[in-house]
Design an enzyme around this catalytic site. Sequence first.
Site, PDB file in Angstrom:
ATOM      1  N   GLY A 120       0.867  -1.176   0.000  1.00 22.70           N
ATOM      2  CA  GLY A 120       0.000   0.000   0.000  1.00 22.70           C
ATOM      3  C   GLY A 120       0.905   1.227   0.000  1.00 22.70           C
ATOM      4  O   GLY A 120       1.852   1.302   0.799  1.00 22.70           O
ATOM      5  N   ARG A 151      10.389  -1.106  -4.543  1.00 25.32           N
ATOM      6  CA  ARG A 151       9.221  -1.167  -5.433  1.00 25.32           C
ATOM      7  C   ARG A 151       9.164   0.140  -6.230  1.00 25.32           C
ATOM      8  O   ARG A 151       9.318   1.212  -5.646  1.00 25.32           O
ATOM      9  CB  ARG A 151       7.916  -1.375  -4.630  1.00 25.32           C
ATOM     10  CG  ARG A 151       7.852  -2.742  -3.945  1.00 25.32           C
ATOM     11  CD  ARG A 151       6.460  -3.055  -3.437  1.00 25.32           C
ATOM     12  NE  ARG A 151       5.559  -3.444  -4.502  1.00 25.32           N
ATOM     13  CZ  ARG A 151       4.242  -3.623  -4.328  1.00 25.32           C
ATOM     14  NH1 ARG A 151       3.707  -3.426  -3.138  1.00 25.32           N
ATOM     15  NH2 ARG A 151       3.471  -3.983  -5.333  1.00 25.32           N
ATOM     16  N   ASP A 168      -1.376   4.704  -6.480  1.00 23.54           N
ATOM     17  CA  ASP A 168       0.049   4.542  -6.156  1.00 23.54           C
ATOM     18  C   ASP A 168       0.876   5.691  -6.706  1.00 23.54           C
ATOM     19  O   ASP A 168       1.950   5.986  -6.194  1.00 23.54           O
ATOM     20  CB  ASP A 168       0.560   3.201  -6.690  1.00 23.54           C
ATOM     21  CG  ASP A 168      -0.009   2.080  -5.835  1.00 23.54           C
ATOM     22  OD1 ASP A 168      -1.135   1.640  -6.108  1.00 23.54           O
ATOM     23  OD2 ASP A 168       0.662   1.702  -4.849  1.00 23.54           O
ATOM     24  N   LYS A 190      -3.531  -0.497  -8.527  1.00 22.73           N
ATOM     25  CA  LYS A 190      -3.467  -1.959  -8.627  1.00 22.73           C
ATOM     26  C   LYS A 190      -4.035  -2.469  -9.946  1.00 22.73           C
ATOM     27  O   LYS A 190      -5.069  -1.989 -10.419  1.00 22.73           O
ATOM     28  CB  LYS A 190      -4.236  -2.548  -7.436  1.00 22.73           C
ATOM     29  CG  LYS A 190      -4.320  -4.051  -7.343  1.00 22.73           C
ATOM     30  CD  LYS A 190      -2.995  -4.751  -7.439  1.00 22.73           C
ATOM     31  CE  LYS A 190      -1.966  -4.256  -6.477  1.00 22.73           C
ATOM     32  NZ  LYS A 190      -0.581  -4.685  -6.861  1.00 22.73           N
TER      33      LYS A 190
HETATM   34  O1  MRU Z   1       0.743  -4.013  -4.541  1.00 24.55           O
HETATM   35  P1  MRU Z   1       0.095  -3.251  -3.420  1.00 24.55           P
HETATM   36  O2  MRU Z   1      -0.770  -4.102  -2.564  1.00 24.55           O
HETATM   37  O3  MRU Z   1       1.112  -2.446  -2.642  1.00 24.55           O
HETATM   38  O4  MRU Z   1      -0.832  -2.217  -4.161  1.00 24.55           O
HETATM   39  C1  MRU Z   1      -1.614  -1.344  -3.391  1.00 24.55           C
HETATM   40  C2  MRU Z   1      -2.553  -0.537  -4.199  1.00 24.55           C
HETATM   41  O5  MRU Z   1      -2.565  -0.595  -5.410  1.00 24.55           O
HETATM   42  C3  MRU Z   1      -3.423   0.421  -3.466  1.00 24.55           C
HETATM   43  O6  MRU Z   1      -4.625   0.579  -4.134  1.00 24.55           O
HETATM   44  C4  MRU Z   1      -2.706   1.772  -3.373  1.00 24.55           C
HETATM   45  O7  MRU Z   1      -1.443   1.634  -2.779  1.00 24.55           O
HETATM   46  C5  MRU Z   1      -3.477   2.787  -2.647  1.00 24.55           C
HETATM   47  S1  MRU Z   1      -3.878   2.263  -1.015  1.00 24.55           S
HETATM   48  C6  MRU Z   1      -3.763   3.486   0.067  1.00 24.55           C
END
Ligand code: MRU
Length: 353
Positions: free
Chosen positions: A51, A93, A241, A252
């Site tokens: 996240g 990441r 993100d 995502k």
């Molecule tokens: O791969 P992740 O689980 O880190 O991806 C998270 C997401 O895509 C969330 O939707 C995004 O970080 C926003 S959450 C506050």
Amino acid sequence: MAGEMRTVQWDPERHQLRMIDQRLLPERLEVVSYQSAEEVADAIRLMVVRGAPAIGAAAAYGLALAAQRASSAGPEQFRRELEQAAARLNAARPTAVNLSWALRRMLAAAGSMEAASPAEQAAVLLEEAHRIADEDVATNMAMAAFGAELIDDGDTILHHCNTGALATVDWGTALGVIRAAHEQGKNVRVLVDETRPRLQGARLTAWELEQYGIPYEIIVDGAAGHFLRTGQVQKVLFGADRVAANGDVANKIGTYMLALAAHENRVPVYAVFPSSTADLSLSSGDQIPIEERDEAEVLGIQYHGEPVFPRGAKARNPAFDVTPHELITALVTEKGVIYPPFTENLARCLGAK
Ligand code: MRU
């Protein structure tokens, strides 16, 4: 979490970082301790913590740990070790900009007192990491208040991935909006996209909704179009993100298809994110780096205890996609709700961050 503990939390007695291991939920709620930036970088890469805002805060504490370890070194070695740790954390990441945003902020805090001893700088870096974590929670509460105004009593909301307390230091972004609307007494229910391949929706969002007492049902990602076309969804909410200057949103994988289906069926689409997720240096989402993860995440699932795919099957596994701004109704931030034209209004609202 949910008032008991934060997803990312400093242990002042042991001088360690403590994080919920999100790979184990909903089966087990376990907290893991970290003593070095290398360990924190691995935890981010392996998605113990995930996240965008949560990995930003984790990286900040990771750098504070590196500073703590190097605090008895000379000033030059201290600076070198700090920069190496920042580079390592930043490489964990690539898509969520909160990671580099938090590290830049930490390095600037150290840089502003270069004349001070390494031990003094390490103390300031820990304070800065606390500030980043505390601000994240305050930001999420502000965003939730703005976003909850958009939710009507009786709404069914389609939600993608996990954007709750687990994806942030606490409270959450899109899920924080849903939680705020629920706490205001609005009758809301959530259709939870399971979110292949890591199942953040089915595992984490469903687990959080259980804690908050918000009614929900899990759907397979491919069912979203059906629920939208048959008028069973009033709003689509997700997080982000990285958001480019024109309002394109990286989130995502699967978000783009969801937004397309919602737009086609005239269902409002809201992306909810803190200003630390905006990257106004990028003119469009085409410039956002998209992480491609190991094919094992796609191929690893089993059906009735048996492998699903033929031996030797290959897979592609982009972790994020970009939703063009034309498909988005509004962007919800801690500074307010931003409507099109996004280029002008994002810059006006967040440009001076
Ligand atoms: O791969 P992740 O689980 O880190 O991806 C998270 C997401 O895509 C969330 O939707 C995004 O970080 C926003 S959450 C506050």
